[in-house]
Structures are given as C-alpha cells and as structure tokens.
Write an enzyme that holds these catalytic residues in place. Structure first.
Site, PDB file in Angstrom:
ATOM      1  CE  LYS A  29      -4.322  -2.530   1.217  1.00  0.00           C
ATOM      2  NZ  LYS A  29      -5.048  -3.749   0.878  1.00  0.00           N
ATOM      3  CD  GLN A  87      -8.721  -4.468   0.208  1.00  0.00           C
ATOM      4  OE1 GLN A  87      -7.772  -3.780  -0.138  1.00  0.00           O
ATOM      5  NE2 GLN A  87      -8.659  -5.257   1.280  1.00  0.00           N
ATOM      6  CG  ASP A 124      -2.165  -8.156  -2.306  1.00  0.00           C
ATOM      7  OD1 ASP A 124      -1.648  -7.437  -1.441  1.00  0.00           O
ATOM      8  OD2 ASP A 124      -3.336  -8.029  -2.706  1.00  0.00           O
TER       9      ASP A 124
END
Ligand SMILES: NC(=O)c1ccc[n+]([C@@H]2O[C@H](COP(=O)([O-])OP(=O)(O)OC[C@H]3O[C@@H](n4cnc5c(N)ncnc54)[C@H](OP(=O)(O)O)[C@@H]3O)[C@@H](O)[C@H]2O)c1
Length: 288
Positions: free
Chosen positions: A54, A98, A121
């Site tokens: 990412k 994460q 997200d």
C-alpha cells in the site's frame, strides 16, 4: 470459446494514472500532497506485505505515506491514542489501521475511533450508514474495486441478477449494498448467499453475474454457472505454493462470458480504490 478476461492489473494501472493526476492537482492547489497514515500493530507477516504494498502504491501515485508501528503487546488505549493523534493531524487525510489486530485489542473500538472523514477503508459506522442510506462517501475498497472492474469493462449491472457468495463485512455485505444503489453502475438485483444457504447451485445458476468471496480454493464449479454469465473471483488461497481463487478457473472459463483471473483480477483493484479514497478524503477535508 474461453471467457474474456477481466484484467484488474491493466485497469488498476489506468486508474492509478488518473489518481496520480488528481493527486498532483491537489498538491499544486493546496501546497501539500494527499497523505495516508498506515498503522501496523505487531509483526503479522501478511500484514507487513499488505502495508508495504500500500505504501509503495502511494509513492507511485504521488501520495504522502507514513507508517506507525506498535508492538504486538500494545494495549487498546495506546492504539486509540495514536489514532486520536492521527485524527488531529492536518497533514493526514486517510488512516489505515491494518487488520487483524492482536487479540487484546477490540477491532470495532478502533474502527469506530477513526475520524469518519479519514476512514478511507470505509469500514466505520458513519460511512457504512451513508452507504446504506444511499448517500455513499467512501466505499470499502475491495467491493468498490469489483464494481469498477465490472463497470469499466462494459458489464451492465442495471436490472441484472448478481449472486454474491460470502457475506463478510469487508467484501460480500458492502458489495451487495454498492450494487443495489439506485445509481448508474449499480441498480442490480442482488442475492447474498453464505454457508447456511440451501441449494446454492440453484441460486448461482440463475445469476447473470456471480461473485465468490469465501476463501475455499476452486469452490465454484462449471455446473454452478449459467452459460454466458460473468464470474468474479475474490478468493486468495494458496495451493501447493500457488495463489488460486475460489473459482475452478480452468473449467468455468469455458462456461462464463467473462471472468476475473487470480492473481491479477480483484487484487490489484483493492489498493487502487484505497488510493482513490485517500485523494477524495484530501479533497473533502480541504473543502474542494
Ligand atoms: N482480492 C482482495 O483484495 C481480497 C480482499 C478481501 C478478501 N479476499 C479474499 O476473499 C476471500 C473471502 O474473504 P472474506 O474476508 O470475505 O472471508 P470471511 O470473512 O472468512 O467470510 C467468508 C464468507 O464465506 C461464506 N462461506 C464460507 N464457506 C461457504 C460455503 N461453502 N458456501 C457458501 N458460503 C460460504 C461464509 O459464510 P458464513 O457467514 O455463514 O460463515 C462467510 O460469509 C478470502 O480468500 C480472502 O483472502 C480478497
């Protein structure tokens, strides 16, 4: 004739070039790049790889990225303190914690602590609520990527019957919400199946589009697919050291009209949509 490949790698490249242009416009106008802060707790090897990929993608499209690490033994309040600092930092437009987190930390508490405007997200209750209400802000990245992969390859979803196998909070459930939106690139008739669904084959055989996201290698067989249907494979499984999807690709490609490969289908789209959401977050926070 084998099915057309829905090439996520190629589309991700095209979309990343568009995102890079928007990121550079933002930096020119506002004097700073859109920025994504990643938070990694502990030393889960898969999470290390995801976060590294990412951050690399951020650099490639001209986004600022930071990595904040906490040890495996970090407490929930240490993580919440870090999230609060990132929420208050004006250079940070998106926050990515994460998952999974170590078991002493409640994931839902952390997801809820991320500022809704920085929740790139799209997992937090405010962004999910907006999606349910039909006014989406940031769409969760994997289902958003699936929708883009279909629409930008000319798959018409309007009025079509989409069957989604899998009801997880990160793929199946939000994908159903995205595809049933009253909006262009959606308007589908959606059926969601899961491990308790009866007569799964009867359901998938009635689909114009089948999406499989369950995490079982080669699960979707050719006799579960209507000839000419479009098949999307979200699964990532390792078999004999090789990455394979949830679809029995070799057989299903002769029945479907279009199909996503694994790897190179949905996977590359997920990070691309995270980049997209981060630029959107920067624009929203700048009032642009
Ligand atoms: N390409 C990407 O970027 C990406 C992103 C996310 C996930 N993935 C991959 O996608 C797969 C699914 O991930 P996830 O996080 O959504 O998984 P998950 O949280 O484990 O959920 C799996 C879902 O599949 C259902 N299921 C399991 N076995 C089934 C069966 N035999 N028949 C019908 N439904 C069944 C489960 O039903 P119940 O709810 O009844 O248990 C559940 O809803 C994994 O391989 C994962 O690695 C890929």
């Amino acid at each position: 004739m084998p099915a057309t490949l829905l090439d996520g790698k190629a589309l991700a490249q095209t979309m990343r070039a568009e995102i890079a242009r928007r990121a550079s416009d933002f930096a020119r106008t506002h004097g700073r790049k859109p920025g994504l802060a990643a938070v990694l707790v502990g030393d889960n090897p898969a999470s290390e790889v995801y976060v590294r990929n990412k951050r690399k993608a951020c650099q490639e499209v001209g986004l600022e990225s930071w990595l904040h690490r906490l040890p495996e033994a970090a407490t929930q309040s240490e993580l919440l303190d870090l999230v609060a600092r990132l929420n208050a930092d004006r250079a940070v437009h998106g926050i990515l914690v994460q998952l999974p987190l170590p078991k002493q930390i409640r994931e839902d508490a952390v997801v809820r602590a991320v500022s809704p405007l920085k929740d790139v997200d799209g997992f937090g209750p405010e962004n999910l609520g907006l999606l349910v209400a039909g006014h989406p802000r940031y769409l969760p990245c994997t289902p958003f990527g699936i929708q883009q992969l279909l629409v930008r390859n000319g798959v018409n979803l309007d009025g079509e019957h989409v069957v989604i196998v899998g009801r997880s909070n990160i793929v199946g459930k939000p994908l159903a919400l995205i595809l049933m939106q009253k909006a262009p690139g959606a308007n589908a008739t959606v059926t969601v199946c899961h491990s308790r669904s009866r007569d799964l084959q009867d359901i998938t055989r009635h689909a114009d589009v089948v999406v499989v996201a369950i995490g079982t290698a080669h699960f979707l067989k050719a006799d579960m697919v209507r000839p000419g249907a479009v098949v999307v494979d979200v699964g990532i499984n390792k078999v004999d050291g090789k990455v394979v999807g949830d679809v029995d690709f070799d057989a299903v490609q002769h029945v479907a009209s279009a199909i996503t490969p694994v790897p190179g289908g949905v996977g590359p789209m997920t990070i691309t949509m995270l980049l997209h959401n981060t630029v959107e977050a920067a624009r929203l926070q700048a009032g642009a």
